[in-house]
Scaffold this motif. Structure first.
Motif, short mmCIF file in Angstrom:
data_model
loop_
_atom_site.label_atom_id
_atom_site.label_comp_id
_atom_site.label_asym_id
_atom_site.label_seq_id
_atom_site.Cartn_x
_atom_site.Cartn_y
_atom_site.Cartn_z
N LEU A 67 0.83 -1.20 0.00
CA LEU A 67 0.00 0.00 0.00
C LEU A 67 0.86 1.25 0.00
CD1 LEU A 67 -2.55 -1.02 2.80
CD2 LEU A 67 -2.85 -1.29 0.33
N SER A 68 0.29 2.32 -0.53
CA SER A 68 0.94 3.63 -0.40
C SER A 68 0.36 4.36 0.81
CB SER A 68 0.71 4.46 -1.68
OG SER A 68 -0.66 4.76 -1.85
N LEU A 69 1.05 5.41 1.25
CA LEU A 69 0.58 6.20 2.38
C LEU A 69 -0.83 6.71 2.16
CD1 LEU A 69 1.00 7.91 5.01
CD2 LEU A 69 2.00 9.67 3.52
N GLU A 70 -1.13 7.12 0.92
CA GLU A 70 -2.44 7.72 0.63
C GLU A 70 -3.60 6.77 0.86
OE1 GLU A 70 0.59 10.17 -1.49
OE2 GLU A 70 0.24 8.03 -1.15
N VAL A 71 -3.34 5.48 0.80
CA VAL A 71 -4.42 4.51 1.04
C VAL A 71 -4.94 4.62 2.46
CG1 VAL A 71 -4.98 2.06 1.18
CG2 VAL A 71 -3.60 2.90 -0.72
N VAL A 72 -4.03 4.57 3.43
CA VAL A 72 -4.47 4.63 4.83
C VAL A 72 -4.96 6.02 5.19
CG1 VAL A 72 -3.08 2.68 5.60
CG2 VAL A 72 -2.07 4.96 5.57
N GLU A 73 -4.37 7.06 4.57
CA GLU A 73 -4.83 8.42 4.86
C GLU A 73 -6.22 8.68 4.30
OE1 GLU A 73 -1.89 11.27 3.69
OE2 GLU A 73 -0.82 11.07 5.60
N ALA A 74 -6.52 8.10 3.14
CA ALA A 74 -7.84 8.29 2.53
C ALA A 74 -8.94 7.70 3.41
CB ALA A 74 -7.88 7.65 1.14
N LEU A 75 -8.62 6.66 4.15
CA LEU A 75 -9.63 5.99 4.99
C LEU A 75 -10.05 6.84 6.18
CD1 LEU A 75 -8.22 2.34 4.92
CD2 LEU A 75 -10.24 3.22 3.74
N ARG A 76 -9.34 7.91 6.48
CA ARG A 76 -9.74 8.78 7.59
C ARG A 76 -11.10 9.40 7.35
NH1 ARG A 76 -4.64 12.72 8.20
NH2 ARG A 76 -5.13 12.89 5.98
N ASP A 77 -11.47 9.55 6.04
CA ASP A 77 -12.76 10.15 5.70
C ASP A 77 -13.83 9.09 5.42
OD1 ASP A 77 -11.86 12.95 5.69
OD2 ASP A 77 -10.65 12.33 3.98
N ALA A 78 -13.57 7.85 5.82
CA ALA A 78 -14.51 6.78 5.53
C ALA A 78 -15.72 6.77 6.47
CB ALA A 78 -13.80 5.43 5.59
N GLY A 79 -15.65 7.50 7.57
CA GLY A 79 -16.79 7.56 8.50
C GLY A 79 -17.11 6.20 9.08
N GLU A 80 -18.40 5.86 9.07
CA GLU A 80 -18.86 4.59 9.63
C GLU A 80 -18.30 3.39 8.88
OE1 GLU A 80 -20.68 3.87 12.35
OE2 GLU A 80 -20.51 5.99 12.87
N ARG A 81 -17.95 3.58 7.60
CA ARG A 81 -17.42 2.46 6.81
C ARG A 81 -16.13 1.92 7.42
NH1 ARG A 81 -18.49 6.32 2.86
NH2 ARG A 81 -20.38 5.95 1.65
N LEU A 82 -15.39 2.77 8.11
CA LEU A 82 -14.13 2.35 8.71
C LEU A 82 -14.34 1.19 9.69
CD1 LEU A 82 -11.11 3.13 8.69
CD2 LEU A 82 -11.57 4.56 10.67
N TYR A 83 -15.50 1.16 10.34
CA TYR A 83 -15.78 0.12 11.32
C TYR A 83 -16.39 -1.12 10.69
CZ TYR A 83 -14.88 4.05 14.36
OH TYR A 83 -14.28 5.12 14.97
N HIS A 84 -16.57 -1.06 9.36
CA HIS A 84 -17.08 -2.22 8.62
C HIS A 84 -16.07 -2.70 7.59
CE1 HIS A 84 -21.09 -1.70 10.35
NE2 HIS A 84 -20.94 -0.39 10.14
N MET A 85 -14.81 -2.39 7.86
CA MET A 85 -13.74 -2.84 6.97
C MET A 85 -13.71 -4.36 6.94
SD MET A 85 -11.61 -0.50 5.56
CE MET A 85 -9.95 -1.15 5.67
N PRO A 86 -13.30 -4.94 5.82
CA PRO A 86 -13.27 -6.40 5.73
C PRO A 86 -12.17 -7.00 6.60
CG PRO A 86 -12.20 -5.43 3.81
CD PRO A 86 -12.83 -4.29 4.59
N MET A 87 -12.32 -8.25 6.95
CA MET A 87 -11.27 -8.99 7.64
C MET A 87 -10.29 -9.54 6.60
SD MET A 87 -11.77 -8.85 10.91
CE MET A 87 -10.64 -10.14 11.42
N PHE A 88 -9.01 -9.36 6.87
CA PHE A 88 -7.96 -9.89 5.99
C PHE A 88 -7.37 -11.14 6.65
CE2 PHE A 88 -8.25 -5.32 5.26
CZ PHE A 88 -8.35 -5.25 3.88
N ASN A 89 -8.15 -12.20 6.64
CA ASN A 89 -7.76 -13.40 7.37
C ASN A 89 -6.57 -14.13 6.77
OD1 ASN A 89 -9.76 -13.27 9.46
ND2 ASN A 89 -11.30 -13.91 7.97
N ASN A 90 -6.30 -13.92 5.48
CA ASN A 90 -5.18 -14.60 4.83
C ASN A 90 -3.94 -13.74 4.73
OD1 ASN A 90 -6.81 -16.86 4.35
ND2 ASN A 90 -7.53 -16.05 2.39
#
Length: 467
Positions: free
Chosen positions: A308-331
């Motif tokens: 990932l690039s830095l911008e990926v994790v920074e962009a998620l700051r504006d995800a709101g409620e979606r941030l708490y519904h992020m997928p599980m990366f079990n693998n």
């Protein structure tokens, strides 16, 4: 002296005669080879050089006309008319032998029909690999319809800054590799048909393409293994509503994205995904970009190695409620951050990914890590991988400032099963051996959650320093 010269003169002539005889014998041996082998030899030459062999003898006069590979690219003279006439002559003299590989790079201008005739002729000769780069259109242009039903085509590379006009019937029954660059898709139904007519496609690259006015595209390729997408701002694209591109590729193993998320990409049931690289470049984050990032990450939930690039994790700051519904990366076993910017350990996007990656074994911060919070900041709750799986951390470009030290302190204190942390000093620090030793001592004195953890301080220009 004169006598000596008289004695050596005949010997020199004899030597020259022997060399001439060897050359004649070599030519004779080459000329005695079967035509199939000669054509194979000529296929390794640039097309213009292969044509020049027609001057060697009567047998070679038209041998070049049946070589399997034809390349009319940048190696030809700058004068356009010479290139156009040369292509015309080669294809007119072409015999019935199949064309394995055909490369064409030229300015179309007002010669659209002429270029189309060439491509049609190549298709009739059962081409397997086709590389087309067309520029400077001065009128209407559309590729010949026979191209879109070519049964022998295995690899297609198409680059043209123009609207791709598609026929109603499309089927690439043997196409395994497809690269499309700078093409504009404008008809939603026909574009849908195009990306549904790829039954055996294994590799797809979409680079700086425009989905002009399209709202939805369904890309279905059951045997697709590798997908690469690039979209950059120089195309004068805008974020706007964008196009929603659904990707159905159950066998997908590798996915790369590089660009500014002008469109929304959704990978559906990519169960076999092994590697993914998401390199997002943004001027400004927004809720819309965060939504597109969230949708993309959902499709990557089965990935094993994620970069990932830095911008990926920074962009998620504006995800709101979606941030708490992020997928599980079990693998997910390996998480890598690209070079370019230092990652903030306290970034909510990063923390959410870590919390949802219970089996993470290694982390690599290619441009360093820092913590902009206060010294008393705690990693709470603790990501499950810190307690059970995280064995190896790599931190590059370490400068030893306060924020970097805070981040290292958090990692060493909370990674309970960590075996090794490799720390590469920055270029600025590389020449200061005394400071390196002091920083290494500071890191060793940090209380560690894992008693087996080995701290390795590396300098690319000097020896490795271990705890």
């Amino acid at each position: 002296m004169e006598k000596t010269c008289l004695i050596k003169e005949p010997q020199k002539k004899q030597k020259l005669n022997e060399e001439d005889q060897d050359i004649d014998e070599n030519n004779k041996c080459l000329g005695d080879l079967p035509e199939e082998i000669l054509r194979h030899i000529l296929s390794f030459l640039p097309t213009k050089d292969a044509v020049r062999t027609s001057l060697l003898s009567k047998r070679w006069e038209y041998l070049w006309a049946s070589i399997p590979n034809l390349d009319f690219g940048r190696s030809f003279p700058a004068k356009r008319n010479l290139l156009m006439n040369f292509v015309e002559r080669v294809l007119c003299l072409r015999d019935s032998y199949a064309i394995k590989q055909f490369t064409l790079s030229c300015d179309v201008l007002h010669d659209a029909s002429r270029v189309n005739r060439w491509i049609s002729a190549v298709v009739r000769h059962n081409v397997q690999e086709l590389y087309i780069k067309l520029d400077n259109f001065k009128g209407k242009f559309s590729l010949p319809y026979c191209l879109f039903t070519c049964k022998t085509l295995i690899s297609l590379h198409l680059r043209m800054s123009y609207i791709l006009k598609l026929p109603t019937t499309i089927c690439f029954s043997n196409l395994k590799t497809l690269t499309i660059i700078k093409v504009t898709f404008s008809d939603e139904y026909l574009t849908q048909q195009f990306f549904s007519g790829l039954p055996v496609l294994e590799n797809l690259c979409l680079k700086n393409c425009s989905w002009k006015g399209l709202k939805f595209v369904h890309l279905s390729a059951p045997k697709l293994h590798s997908l690469s997408i690039t979209e950059l701002k120089w195309l004068n694209l805008s974020y706007g509503d964008g196009c929603q591109i659904m990707i159905f590729a159950l066998g997908l193993k590798k996915f790369d994205y590089f660009g500014e998320l002008f469109n929304e990409y959704c990978l559906y049931k990519s169960f076999s995904l092994e590697r993914a690289e998401i390199n997002v470049i943004l001027d400004n984050a927004s809720a819309q970009i965060a939504h597109r990032m969230y949708k993309l990450l959902i499709g990557l939930s089965n990935v094993e190695v994620l970069s990932l690039s830095l911008e990926v994790v920074e962009a998620l700051r504006d995800a709101g409620e979606r941030l708490y519904h992020m997928p599980m990366f079990n693998n997910l076993a390996n998480l890598v951050f690209f070079e370019g910017s230092t990652i903030d350990l306290g970034c909510v996007g990063l923390l959410r990914i870590l919390h949802n990656s219970p089996c993470l074994k290694t982390m690599k911060f290619s441009w360093g890590i820092s913590l902009r919070e206060n010294d008393d900041w705690k990693l709470d709750p603790l990501p499950p991988c810190f307690l059970s799986h995280l064995k190896w951390i790599v931190v590059r470009n370490y400068d030893g400032d306060k924020e970097e030290f805070f981040a290292m302190k958090i990692l060493l204190k909370n990674a309970i099963v960590l075996d090794e942390i490799d720390i590469y000093c920055s270029e600025r620090l590389a020449g200061n051996l005394e400071k390196q030793v002091n920083l290494c001592k500071q890191l060793i004195e940090i209380p560690k959650g894992s008693q087996n953890c080995e701290i390795v301080f590396l300098n690319p220009w000097q020896d490795v320093v271990k705890q």
